[in-house]
Design an enzyme around this catalytic site. Structure first.
Site: not given
Length: 186
Positions: A95, A21, A145, A124
């Site tokens: 992270v 991500m 997010h 999240s």
């Protein structure tokens, strides 16, 4: 995302976490938007992998911006972490979902951030009320997010807490994806 709600330009983004991500998607998307991107991780291997993935993403997303963004991305990856924190307009933490890890990162990061910079978390599952407890300036914390895959989904969930600076929440709400040109680089 190029301007904060108060009119300050976001030109330098620092991403913490070079996993799928953070390094592979969020950092590459920011580079595609024309922003200067720096990246940090606990180990060098994830950064090398993120740069490889991002280079492919940059090339696929827009032929016109690929050489500029890829060059900018590569050069900035060598900037020291402390210097990158100090100069970033926006720091995005991506992270693993561990409260103690995130708070430890914030403790080392916050004193090095420039005044007015936004601290965004890609969490999240951890409430911002829990994440902010160790911050000296919790008002700079906002949840942004990004949904996966970042390059294809035009969704960013903006989460704030009762002390978030309104301008920072608005800046996150204005995140937009540039439409793909449909061009394929060779």
């Amino acid at each position: 995302m190029k301007k904060l709600a108060g009119g300050n330009k976001i030109s330098h983004v620092h991403v913490i976490g070079a996993g799928a991500m953070g390094g592979g998607d969020i950092a590459a998307w920011c580079a595609n938007q024309g922003m200067r991107v720096t990246l940090s991780d606990m180990k060098p291997e994830p950064i090398a992998g993120a740069m490889k993935r991002a280079s492919g993403s940059v090339r696929q997303e827009s032929c016109a911006s690929a050489p500029i963004s890829a060059t900018r991305w590569t050069a900035d990856s060598r900037i020291s972490t402390a210097r990158a924190y100090r100069n970033a307009d926006l720091v995005i933490e991506a992270v693993p979902e561990k409260l103690e890890l995130k708070q430890k990162i914030y403790a080392g990061l916050e004193p090095k951030m420039k005044p007015g910079a936004i601290l965004a978390t890609n969490t999240s599952s951890i409430p911002l009320q829990d994440l902010r407890t160790t911050l000296k300036s919790p008002e700079r914390l906002v949840g942004w997010h990004f949904f996966n895959p970042v390059s294809r989904l035009q969704l960013v969930e903006v989460v704030s807490h009762d002390g978030t600076r309104p301008a920072d929440a608005k800046a996150g709400a204005r995140l937009r994806r540039r439409p793909s040109t449909g061009c394929r680089c060779r």
